[in-house]
Design a protein around this motif. Structure first.
Motif, short mmCIF file in Angstrom:
data_model
loop_
_atom_site.label_atom_id
_atom_site.label_comp_id
_atom_site.label_asym_id
_atom_site.label_seq_id
_atom_site.Cartn_x
_atom_site.Cartn_y
_atom_site.Cartn_z
N LEU A 47 0.84 -1.19 0.00
CA LEU A 47 0.00 0.00 0.00
C LEU A 47 0.88 1.24 0.00
CD1 LEU A 47 -2.52 -1.26 2.69
CD2 LEU A 47 -3.00 -0.99 0.26
N ASP A 48 0.69 2.09 -1.00
CA ASP A 48 1.53 3.28 -1.11
C ASP A 48 1.16 4.35 -0.09
OD1 ASP A 48 3.13 2.38 -3.22
OD2 ASP A 48 1.58 2.88 -4.69
N ASP A 49 -0.13 4.53 0.14
CA ASP A 49 -0.56 5.64 0.98
C ASP A 49 -0.55 5.30 2.47
OD1 ASP A 49 -0.96 7.22 -1.27
OD2 ASP A 49 -3.03 6.52 -1.52
N ALA A 50 -1.26 4.25 2.84
CA ALA A 50 -1.39 3.93 4.26
C ALA A 50 -2.01 2.55 4.41
CB ALA A 50 -2.26 4.96 4.98
N ILE A 51 -1.81 1.95 5.58
CA ILE A 51 -2.57 0.77 5.97
C ILE A 51 -3.80 1.31 6.70
CG2 ILE A 51 -2.63 -1.30 7.38
CD1 ILE A 51 0.37 -1.57 7.02
N PRO A 52 -5.00 1.16 6.13
CA PRO A 52 -6.19 1.77 6.72
C PRO A 52 -6.73 0.96 7.89
CG PRO A 52 -6.81 0.57 4.76
CD PRO A 52 -5.31 0.45 4.86
N PHE A 53 -7.45 1.62 8.76
CA PHE A 53 -8.16 0.93 9.84
C PHE A 53 -9.30 0.13 9.22
CE2 PHE A 53 -11.29 0.26 13.06
CZ PHE A 53 -10.60 0.12 14.25
N GLN A 54 -9.22 -1.20 9.29
CA GLN A 54 -10.25 -2.09 8.75
C GLN A 54 -10.52 -3.17 9.79
OE1 GLN A 54 -8.49 -3.35 5.00
NE2 GLN A 54 -9.51 -1.71 3.90
N TRP A 55 -11.37 -2.86 10.73
CA TRP A 55 -11.66 -3.76 11.86
C TRP A 55 -12.40 -4.98 11.34
CZ3 TRP A 55 -9.90 -4.75 16.28
CH2 TRP A 55 -10.65 -5.29 17.32
N HIS A 56 -11.83 -6.16 11.49
CA HIS A 56 -12.43 -7.36 10.91
C HIS A 56 -12.00 -8.60 11.69
CE1 HIS A 56 -8.42 -7.33 9.10
NE2 HIS A 56 -8.57 -8.60 8.84
N HIS A 96 -9.26 -7.72 14.61
CA HIS A 96 -7.96 -7.08 14.54
C HIS A 96 -7.87 -6.12 13.37
CE1 HIS A 96 -7.83 -10.68 11.97
NE2 HIS A 96 -6.97 -10.01 11.23
N THR A 97 -6.91 -5.24 13.43
CA THR A 97 -6.55 -4.38 12.32
C THR A 97 -5.24 -3.69 12.63
OG1 THR A 97 -7.34 -2.68 10.78
CG2 THR A 97 -7.72 -2.28 13.11
N TRP A 98 -4.62 -3.17 11.61
CA TRP A 98 -3.47 -2.28 11.74
C TRP A 98 -3.89 -0.92 11.19
CZ3 TRP A 98 -3.08 -7.34 11.73
CH2 TRP A 98 -2.01 -7.98 12.38
#
Length: 319
Positions: A47-56, A96-98
């Motif tokens: 990912l070039d921009d960011a690791i988004p918050f994706q709660w899953h 979890h998410t990052w």
């Protein structure tokens, strides 16, 4: 608003999305294609921009090595910081998410090398194979999530990267080899105090509540609002939450708040009073009590473990 689903292998993933106004979209549960050549799945995510918050969450185990990235890691009720070579093993159905904050090399992407495998599949090998008993013990400990030292992530980085160029049989051998090495790693530490239980029904209700808590844990806790999100009575909400997570909503939120406080104490010089208010504690005395109860030390003592020698716990330099 699109719903992002990991497009690889035998994975079942559920991701929540919030509308800009704070309303809820439906939870999407996606059955993804089964590979004809492998019993488990992997992905090289860049990912070039960011690791988004994706709660899953998903029913598989997940082993993730994150590179060229730093930010926050959320696993169950754990909130902590992560950096380059972050290596984590997550148990089935553990949310979890990052969420990244920066890259180490600005011209390179955030990288997440991810392996997924089903518990029943790996148990079929470990339960009947004495040589793999350490892996079985490792997976039992991973129910709450396990984080390994960055040195372990660095030592295994080449092994992770090589996996993507191997044929299926050698790839399987590589996975077992990595798990055996992790089974003997003394740096592993558990992450979440709340461990999901295998309970039939109520999962989508719980996910709505968890997603809301992770978005709004710094705000006052309103049980009636949470009950409405779950479409349950307040007493029904409490029973469902404890049944699935083995902890109360109040303790779960306290873990999120103190986890965020730890992140700020270890990576910023914000005054402790400001941090307390930012994570949901208008009373500094209450914040100090909660912090000591969960971390076994004061916020000031915790900050000293990360601060330079000329910095004291209130965010001020010594003369």
């Amino acid at each position: 608003m699109p719903v992002h689903v990991v497009p690889h292998g035998r994975i079942l993933i559920l991701l929540w999305r919030l509308l800009p106004e704070g309303g809820w979209m439906r939870a999407y549960l996606e059955h993804l294609p089964v590979s004809d050549t492998a019993s488990w799945s992997l992905r090289d995510r860049r990912l070039d921009d960011a690791i988004p918050f994706q709660w899953h969450h998903h029913p598989e185990y997940e082993l993730t090595l994150t590179l060229n990235s730093r930010g926050q890691r959320f696993v169950g009720d754990h909130v902590g910081t992560y950096g380059h070579a972050d290596l984590v093993l997550i148990g089935p159905n553990l949310p979890h998410t990052w969420a990244s904050r920066a890259k180490l090399l600005a011209d390179a992407p955030h990288v997440a090398l991810v392996f997924w495998f089903r518990g029943a599949w790996i148990a079929g090998m470990t339960d009947g194979t004495v040589e793999l008993r350490p892996v079985r013990d490792l997976l039992e400990r991973a129910q709450a999530g396990l984080a390994f030292a960055p040195e372990t992530g660095l030592a295994l980085m080449a092994d992770f990267q090589d996996m993507f160029g191997l044929p299926p049989l050698q790839r399987l051998h590589g996975l077992l080899s990595i798990l055996m090495r992790l089974a003997g790693d003394a740096t592993a530490r558990p992450l979440s105090r709340a461990v999901p239980q295998v309970v039939q029904g109520g999962r989508s209700r719980l996910d709505r509540v968890l997603a809301h808590l992770h978005r709004h844990y710094a705000e006052p806790l309103r049980m009636a609002e949470l009950a409405g999100i779950a479409a349950l009575s307040v007493s029904g909400l409490h029973r469902m939450f404890v049944r699935h997570t083995q902890t109360s909503i109040t303790r779960y939120v306290a873990g999120l708040r103190i986890g965020e406080a730890c992140s700020r104490l270890s990576t910023t010089m914000q005054p402790i009073g400001l941090i307390a208010e930012a994570v949901g504690y208008p009373s500094l005395a209450n914040f100090n009590r909660q912090f000591r109860a969960l971390r076994g030390m004061t916020p000031r003592a915790y900050r000293r473990m990360f601060a330079p020698r000329d910095v004291v716990g209130d965010g001020l330099k010594t003369p």
